[in-house]
Design a protein around this motif. Structure first.
Motif, PDB file in Angstrom:
ATOM      1  N   UNK A 129      43.727  42.050  31.370  1.00  0.00           N
ATOM      2  CA  UNK A 129      42.835  43.084  31.724  1.00  0.00           C
ATOM      3  C   UNK A 129      42.284  43.198  32.921  1.00  0.00           C
ATOM      4  N   UNK A 130      42.298  41.940  33.523  1.00  0.00           N
ATOM      5  CA  UNK A 130      41.669  41.630  34.939  1.00  0.00           C
ATOM      6  C   UNK A 130      42.274  41.725  36.131  1.00  0.00           C
ATOM      7  N   UNK A 141      42.734  46.681  36.912  1.00  0.00           N
ATOM      8  CA  UNK A 141      41.757  45.464  36.464  1.00  0.00           C
ATOM      9  C   UNK A 141      40.468  45.365  36.631  1.00  0.00           C
ATOM     10  N   UNK A 142      39.738  44.728  35.973  1.00  0.00           N
ATOM     11  CA  UNK A 142      38.339  44.652  35.936  1.00  0.00           C
ATOM     12  C   UNK A 142      37.681  43.146  36.140  1.00  0.00           C
ATOM     13  N   UNK A 143      36.585  42.815  36.426  1.00  0.00           N
ATOM     14  CA  UNK A 143      35.900  41.704  36.472  1.00  0.00           C
ATOM     15  C   UNK A 143      35.832  40.738  35.159  1.00  0.00           C
ATOM     16  N   UNK A 144      35.837  39.727  35.034  1.00  0.00           N
ATOM     17  CA  UNK A 144      35.591  38.949  34.050  1.00  0.00           C
ATOM     18  C   UNK A 144      34.218  38.774  33.862  1.00  0.00           C
ATOM     19  N   UNK A 203      42.008  35.831  42.058  1.00  0.00           N
ATOM     20  CA  UNK A 203      40.888  36.712  42.997  1.00  0.00           C
ATOM     21  C   UNK A 203      40.163  37.655  41.670  1.00  0.00           C
ATOM     22  N   UNK A 204      40.153  37.225  40.490  1.00  0.00           N
ATOM     23  CA  UNK A 204      39.452  38.014  39.615  1.00  0.00           C
ATOM     24  C   UNK A 204      37.788  37.689  39.877  1.00  0.00           C
ATOM     25  N   UNK A 205      37.060  38.698  40.302  1.00  0.00           N
ATOM     26  CA  UNK A 205      35.593  38.651  40.390  1.00  0.00           C
ATOM     27  C   UNK A 205      34.694  38.371  39.235  1.00  0.00           C
ATOM     28  N   UNK A 206      33.781  37.746  39.060  1.00  0.00           N
ATOM     29  CA  UNK A 206      32.792  37.602  38.062  1.00  0.00           C
ATOM     30  C   UNK A 206      32.023  38.681  38.097  1.00  0.00           C
TER      31      UNK A 206
END
Length: 283
Positions: free
Chosen positions: A242-243, A248-251, A279-282
Motif C-alpha cells: 500500500x506504500x 502509495x501512502x506513507x507508513x 523511498x517510502x516516507x514516514x
C-alpha cells in the motif's frame, strides 16, 4: 486465472512479466549455470531438476532438452547430438557454477554458447511463463481448498462452487501488476512458495498480508544468491504494497512500531530496508 490473463490478446501481462523476469533470469541465449548451480537454458528454463531442496540435480534427457528447443522454433540441425549431450553431462557434474561456465566457454560449442537466437529465447521464455502460470493457478487452488471459508456446510471437504466463487473473487481483485508479481514470485518455485499464508491473504482480499508474506515469508537472508533474491522479492512485494506505486501512502509511526514489536529483528530489518529502498516516507 493467471493463465487466462496471459492468453488475452488485449492484456500486456505476458510482455510485462517477461521483461520483469529477464531482469532476474537474464537474457543469455546459451546454456549456463544458475546460482544453485544447475544448468539453465536461455532465460530461466531449467534443464537440470530436483524433486526437492537438498536433492541432487538431475540433467534432463537429451530428447527432453531437444523438445524444449523444438518448442521455441529451433531447427533440428541445431538440436543436441548424442556427443553434445555427453559433453553437457560432464559439465553438469562439475561442482561449481564457475567451473561450469569455464567448461562451456572452453568447449567452443555453439550449441552450448549460442543455443538460441534472441527471438527463440523470447519464445522459450513466453512458453515457460505460460507453463508456470498453470502451476501457480493450480497451487492457489490447492491451498484455497484447504481453507475453512470454502468448506461444505457439513464440513466434509471443499465445496467446488465455493472454491470457484472465491477463485473468481481472488483473480478479480488483482491488477495487472499484481498478476505480474505472482508470475515472478512463483516462477520455477510455485510449489514451494505459493503457500497457505499467501492464499489466505488473497482469499481475504488482504493485500497488506500478501505484501508481508512475499516480503518476509520466503526470502532467505543467507546463502548463494540471497542478496539478488531479496531485491527480487522487494520488487514483487512492492506490487502488493500500500506504500508504493500509484496511490502509495506513507507508513505510519504506529505501523512501524507494530512491525518492530511484532516481527523478528531480521524480518523487521527487511521491512525497514524495503521502506528505505522504495523511498517510502514516514507519516
Amino acid at each position: 486465472m493467471i493463465s487466462d490473463k496471459l492468453n488475452d490478446p488485449a492484456s500486456t501481462v505476458l510482455n510485462n512479466a517477461r521483461v520483469a523476469l529477464e531482469k532476474w533470469e537474464g537474457t543469455e541465449v546459451g546454456i549456463h549455470p544458475d546460482s544453485n548451480p544447475a544448468l539453465t537454458l536461455g532465460s530461466g528454463t531449467a534443464i537440470a531438476l530436483r524433486a526437492k531442496a537438498g536433492d541432487p540435480f538431475i540433467l534432463m534427457k537429451r530428447e527432453e532438452i531437444n523438445d524444449l528447443l523444438r518448442e521455441a522454433g529451433v531447427p533440428e540441425d541445431r538440436h543436441l547430438t548424442i556427443a553434445d549431450y555427453e559433453a553437457l553431462r560432464v559439465i553438469h557434474e562439475l561442482p561449481t557454477a564457475d567451473a561450469m561456465k569455464k567448461a562451456i566457454a572452453d568447449s567452443n560449442n555453439p550449441k552450448f554458447i549460442r543455443t538460441l537466437t534472441d527471438s527463440e529465447r523470447i519464445a522459450r521464455l513466453n512458453i515457460e511463463i505460460r507453463k508456470q502460470a498453470l502451476v501457480i493457478d493450480q497451487e492457489i487452488k490447492n491451498e484455497l481448498e484447504k481453507l475453512d471459508i470454502v468448506k461444505r456446510d457439513n464440513g466434509s471437504g471443499a465445496d467446488p462452487n465455493k472454491v470457484k466463487t472465491k477463485l473468481d473473487e481472488i483473480y478479480a481483485s488483482l491488477t495487472d501488476n499484481k498478476y505480474e508479481a505472482l508470475i515472478s514470485f512463483g516462477f520455477n518455485a510455485a510449489t514451494a512458495l505459493i503457500g497457505r499464508n499467501l492464499v489466505t491473504a488473497l482469499a481475504n482480499g488482504d493485500h497488506w498480508a500478501a505484501f508481508r508474506d512475499i516480503l518476509i515469508g520466503s526470502n532467505p537472508t543467507k546463502g548463494v544468491g540471497a542478496k539478488g533474491l531479496q531485491k527480487r522479492r522487494f520488487g514483487e512485494a512492492g506490487k502488493f504494497s500500500p506504500f508504493t506505486g500509484e496511490g502509495g501512502r506513507p507508513v505510519s509511526a504506529v505501523e512501524l512500531e507494530t512491525i518492530l514489536n511484532k516481527y523478528t529483528a531480521e524480518e523487521a530489518i527487511s521491512f525497514v530496508d524495503f521502506f528505505v529502498r522504495k523511498n517510502v516516507p514516514l507519516e
